[in-house]
Design an enzyme around this catalytic site. Structure first.
Site, mmCIF file in Angstrom:
data_model
loop_
_atom_site.group_PDB
_atom_site.id
_atom_site.type_symbol
_atom_site.label_atom_id
_atom_site.label_comp_id
_atom_site.label_asym_id
_atom_site.label_seq_id
_atom_site.Cartn_x
_atom_site.Cartn_y
_atom_site.Cartn_z
ATOM 1 N NE ARG A 1 -24.428 10.012 33.469
ATOM 2 C CZ ARG A 1 -23.282 10.049 32.779
ATOM 3 N NH1 ARG A 1 -23.205 10.722 31.653
ATOM 4 N NH2 ARG A 1 -22.204 9.442 33.205
ATOM 5 C CE1 TYR B 1 -23.669 1.090 34.248
ATOM 6 C CE2 TYR B 1 -23.181 3.155 35.356
ATOM 7 C CZ TYR B 1 -22.795 1.891 34.961
ATOM 8 O OH TYR B 1 -21.541 1.427 35.275
ATOM 9 N N GLY C 1 -30.644 1.691 38.264
ATOM 10 C CA GLY C 1 -30.492 0.233 38.241
ATOM 11 C C GLY C 1 -29.416 -0.197 39.222
ATOM 12 C CG ASN D 1 -15.045 7.679 35.274
ATOM 13 O OD1 ASN D 1 -15.639 7.944 36.318
ATOM 14 N ND2 ASN D 1 -15.486 8.040 34.096
ATOM 15 N NE ARG E 1 -16.517 2.320 29.323
ATOM 16 C CZ ARG E 1 -16.411 1.203 30.030
ATOM 17 N NH1 ARG E 1 -16.399 1.267 31.336
ATOM 18 N NH2 ARG E 1 -16.305 0.025 29.448
ATOM 19 C CB VAL E 2 -13.680 10.340 28.242
ATOM 20 C CG1 VAL E 2 -13.104 10.022 29.627
ATOM 21 C CG2 VAL E 2 -13.065 11.591 27.675
ATOM 22 C CB THR F 1 -13.268 16.934 37.508
ATOM 23 O OG1 THR F 1 -14.334 16.846 38.457
ATOM 24 C CG2 THR F 1 -12.781 18.365 37.420
ATOM 25 N NE ARG F 2 -17.287 11.609 34.562
ATOM 26 C CZ ARG F 2 -18.040 12.708 34.453
ATOM 27 N NH1 ARG F 2 -17.702 13.822 35.058
ATOM 28 N NH2 ARG F 2 -19.171 12.665 33.744
ATOM 29 C CG ASP G 1 -21.322 14.570 31.072
ATOM 30 O OD1 ASP G 1 -21.222 13.844 30.078
ATOM 31 O OD2 ASP G 1 -20.381 14.762 31.875
HETATM 32 P P1 NAD Z 1 -18.130 -3.783 29.495
HETATM 33 O O1 NAD Z 1 -19.276 -3.255 28.698
HETATM 34 O O2 NAD Z 1 -16.796 -3.879 28.855
HETATM 35 O O3 NAD Z 1 -18.481 -5.226 30.068
HETATM 36 C C1 NAD Z 1 -19.785 -5.614 30.410
HETATM 37 C C2 NAD Z 1 -19.957 -7.092 30.055
HETATM 38 O O4 NAD Z 1 -21.261 -7.519 30.457
HETATM 39 C C3 NAD Z 1 -19.877 -7.347 28.544
HETATM 40 O O5 NAD Z 1 -19.044 -8.438 28.297
HETATM 41 C C4 NAD Z 1 -21.321 -7.637 28.138
HETATM 42 O O6 NAD Z 1 -21.406 -8.468 27.008
HETATM 43 C C5 NAD Z 1 -21.870 -8.259 29.399
HETATM 44 N N1 NAD Z 1 -23.337 -8.106 29.543
HETATM 45 C C6 NAD Z 1 -24.075 -6.995 29.397
HETATM 46 N N2 NAD Z 1 -25.382 -7.256 29.606
HETATM 47 C C7 NAD Z 1 -25.462 -8.586 29.892
HETATM 48 C C8 NAD Z 1 -26.527 -9.471 30.204
HETATM 49 N N3 NAD Z 1 -27.798 -9.032 30.263
HETATM 50 N N4 NAD Z 1 -26.236 -10.769 30.440
HETATM 51 C C9 NAD Z 1 -24.960 -11.232 30.371
HETATM 52 N N5 NAD Z 1 -23.903 -10.440 30.079
HETATM 53 C C10 NAD Z 1 -24.155 -9.136 29.854
HETATM 54 O O7 NAD Z 1 -18.043 -2.873 30.814
HETATM 55 P P2 NAD Z 1 -16.947 -2.848 31.972
HETATM 56 O O8 NAD Z 1 -16.288 -1.538 31.971
HETATM 57 O O9 NAD Z 1 -16.132 -4.073 31.954
HETATM 58 O O10 NAD Z 1 -17.896 -2.879 33.242
HETATM 59 C C11 NAD Z 1 -18.155 -4.083 33.941
HETATM 60 C C12 NAD Z 1 -18.968 -3.793 35.196
HETATM 61 O O11 NAD Z 1 -18.280 -2.868 36.024
HETATM 62 C C13 NAD Z 1 -20.346 -3.202 34.908
HETATM 63 O O12 NAD Z 1 -21.283 -3.745 35.802
HETATM 64 C C14 NAD Z 1 -20.154 -1.739 35.187
HETATM 65 O O13 NAD Z 1 -21.345 -1.106 35.584
HETATM 66 C C15 NAD Z 1 -19.123 -1.766 36.305
HETATM 67 N N6 NAD Z 1 -18.362 -0.507 36.359
HETATM 68 C C16 NAD Z 1 -17.362 -0.269 35.472
HETATM 69 C C17 NAD Z 1 -16.685 0.940 35.523
HETATM 70 C C18 NAD Z 1 -15.527 1.261 34.588
HETATM 71 O O14 NAD Z 1 -15.008 2.365 34.655
HETATM 72 N N7 NAD Z 1 -15.085 0.360 33.739
HETATM 73 C C19 NAD Z 1 -17.035 1.903 36.465
HETATM 74 C C20 NAD Z 1 -18.088 1.631 37.327
HETATM 75 C C21 NAD Z 1 -18.728 0.410 37.285
HETATM 76 N N1 UDP Z 2 -16.470 12.742 27.194
HETATM 77 C C1 UDP Z 2 -15.876 13.587 26.299
HETATM 78 N N2 UDP Z 2 -15.564 13.103 25.071
HETATM 79 C C2 UDP Z 2 -15.785 11.814 24.692
HETATM 80 C C3 UDP Z 2 -16.380 10.934 25.640
HETATM 81 C C4 UDP Z 2 -16.722 11.439 26.885
HETATM 82 O O1 UDP Z 2 -15.633 14.768 26.586
HETATM 83 O O2 UDP Z 2 -15.456 11.460 23.563
HETATM 84 C C5 UDP Z 2 -16.776 13.259 28.559
HETATM 85 C C6 UDP Z 2 -18.181 12.959 29.057
HETATM 86 O O3 UDP Z 2 -19.073 13.965 28.630
HETATM 87 C C7 UDP Z 2 -17.960 12.945 30.554
HETATM 88 C C8 UDP Z 2 -16.525 12.432 30.724
HETATM 89 O O4 UDP Z 2 -15.893 12.614 29.456
HETATM 90 O O5 UDP Z 2 -18.022 14.254 31.062
HETATM 91 C C9 UDP Z 2 -16.446 10.965 31.105
HETATM 92 O O6 UDP Z 2 -17.254 10.251 30.186
HETATM 93 P P1 UDP Z 2 -17.335 8.672 30.126
HETATM 94 O O7 UDP Z 2 -18.381 8.327 29.121
HETATM 95 O O8 UDP Z 2 -15.990 8.106 29.957
HETATM 96 O O9 UDP Z 2 -17.800 8.225 31.581
HETATM 97 P P2 UDP Z 2 -18.898 8.803 32.608
HETATM 98 O O10 UDP Z 2 -19.572 10.004 32.037
HETATM 99 O O11 UDP Z 2 -19.837 7.688 32.778
HETATM 100 O O12 UDP Z 2 -18.112 9.142 33.801
#
Ligand code: NAD
Ligand code: UDP
Length: 311
Positions: free
Chosen positions: A140, A143, A146, A172, A184-185, A208-209, A271
């Site tokens: 992980r 990510y 980064g 989440n 994602r879950v 938990t989440r 995880d």
């Molecule tokens: P997503 O994968 O649906 O969207 C990411 C978008 O970025 C996609 O459209 C993808 O094509 C584009 N992308 C990826 N790499 C790229 C690159 N090198 N250049 C240009 N475009 C690029 O994900 P999301 O859930 O919409 O997440 C968006 C942002 O929010 C991310 O930065 C993610 O880390 C952050 N975030 C999301 C969540 C969540 O729960 N959804 C939680 C924490 C942080």
């Molecule tokens: N998870 C799960 N079943 C799935 C996908 C994810 O049980 O089909 C679990 C995963 O192991 C984690 C939690 O759900 O503990 C949330 O996972 P997700 O990938 O949505 O986000 P993140 O781990 O980045 O919070």
């Protein structure tokens, strides 16, 4: 304002673009379409004030803008782990390129950071003052580290170059505009329920989440964009109510009325066992808190996936 949204074709980027357009801003949506979808884009492209640019944020980009929302990065572990070098490059080079743009144009910037900066937290709930518990060399890390480096860069550009860089830590979030194969879950469980397939719980389901419905998150983000000054701290945005994955699976089955079984699969490496935001900073700074309860949000998301599956 003229706003640049990176990751505009993705789940959150598409909602944010729609929100900013509804507030009469001009939106330049930048995306390389690696995890984002043409379907999300098509809806946005109907709007005359939306302009799409296919571009990889790892490469520099110049356009005159007033504000930058940096959301480009795969967010699902399935996707960000499939090409980890690309993921860490997207985070690190992507924010450097966007900070250069902000410095050169005088634009404000908001960085989409994540609860993953807390790693596998040893305290709960997590407040912004907690420094986290992150494995720097695990699967992980591309990510997590980064995103941590991106936060460092935001605060260094704020201190060194006076760039108005703001950082939100998103917990989440789920809702319409996610892809069927996102991984994602919440989307996995809903799609599995609708298809009558077993719901795949990783591990024993006790982890938990806390899950935030997308409209709540977008409202919070809007408020951070319009804060009159730089908050000087990252801001947690998420729903403070936490659930085990077993509870989530049972709730999804109930809401969708599915007869699917539950299947236990191995827990992936590193995880996090728990995750729950302390949102008191967002609450006091933005007068914000989530409103959509999980069953209501799951029901709205299930409607979206039903429609997608019927196509
Ligand atoms: P997503 O994968 O649906 O969207 C990411 C978008 O970025 C996609 O459209 C993808 O094509 C584009 N992308 C990826 N790499 C790229 C690159 N090198 N250049 C240009 N475009 C690029 O994900 P999301 O859930 O919409 O997440 C968006 C942002 O929010 C991310 O930065 C993610 O880390 C952050 N975030 C999301 C969540 C969540 O729960 N959804 C939680 C924490 C942080
Ligand atoms: N998870 C799960 N079943 C799935 C996908 C994810 O049980 O089909 C679990 C995963 O192991 C984690 C939690 O759900 O503990 C949330 O996972 P997700 O990938 O949505 O986000 P993140 O781990 O980045 O919070």
């Amino acid at each position: 304002m003229r706003i640049l949204i990176t990751g505009a074709a993705g789940f959150l980027g598409s909602h944010l673009s729609k929100k900013m357009l509804s507030l009469n801003h001009d939106v330049i949506g930048l995306d390389d379409l690696s995890t984002g979808s043409e379907r999300n884009l098509k809806l946005l492209e109907k709007h005359p004030n939306f302009h799409f640019v296919k571009h990889d944020v790892r490469e520099s980009y110049f356009v005159e803008v007033d504000f930058i929302l940096n959301f480009a990065c795969p967010a699902s572990p399935r996707h960000y782990q499939s090409d980890p070098v690309r993921t860490i490059e997207t985070n690190f080079l992507g924010i450097i390129n966007m900070l250069h743009l902000a410095r050169d144009t005088g634009a404000g910037l908001l960085q989409a950071s994540t609860s993953e900066v807390y790693g596998d937290p040893t305290v709960s709930p997590q407040s912004e003052s907690y420094w986290g518990n992150v494995n720097p060399i695990g699967i992980r890390s591309c990510y997590d580290e980064g995103k941590r480096a991106a936060e460092t860069l935001c605060f260094d550009y704020l201190r060194q170059y006076d760039v108005d860089a703001r950082v939100i830590r998103i917990f989440n979030t789920y809702g319409p505009n996610m892809e069927l194969g996102d991984g994602r879950v919440v989307s996995n469980f809903i799609v599995q329920s609708l298809r009558g397939e077993p719901l795949t719980i990783y591990g024993d389901g006790s982890q938990t989440r806390s899950f935030c419905y997308v409209s709540d998150l977008i409202e919070g983000i809007s408020k951070v964009v319009t804060l009159p000054g730089n908050p000087g701290s990252p801001i947690n945005l998420g729903n403070p109510k936490d659930f085990t994955m077993l509870e989530l699976a049972q709730m999804v089955l109930e809401v969708t009325g599915s007869q699917s079984k539950i299947e236990f699969q191995p827990l992936p490496q590193d995880d996090p066992q728990q995750r729950k935001p302390d949102i008191s900073l967002a609450n006091s700074l933005l007068a914000w808190e989530p409103e959509v309860e999980l069953p209501a949000g799951v029901s709205l998301t299930a409607d979206y996936f039903k429609d997608l599956l019927a196509r």
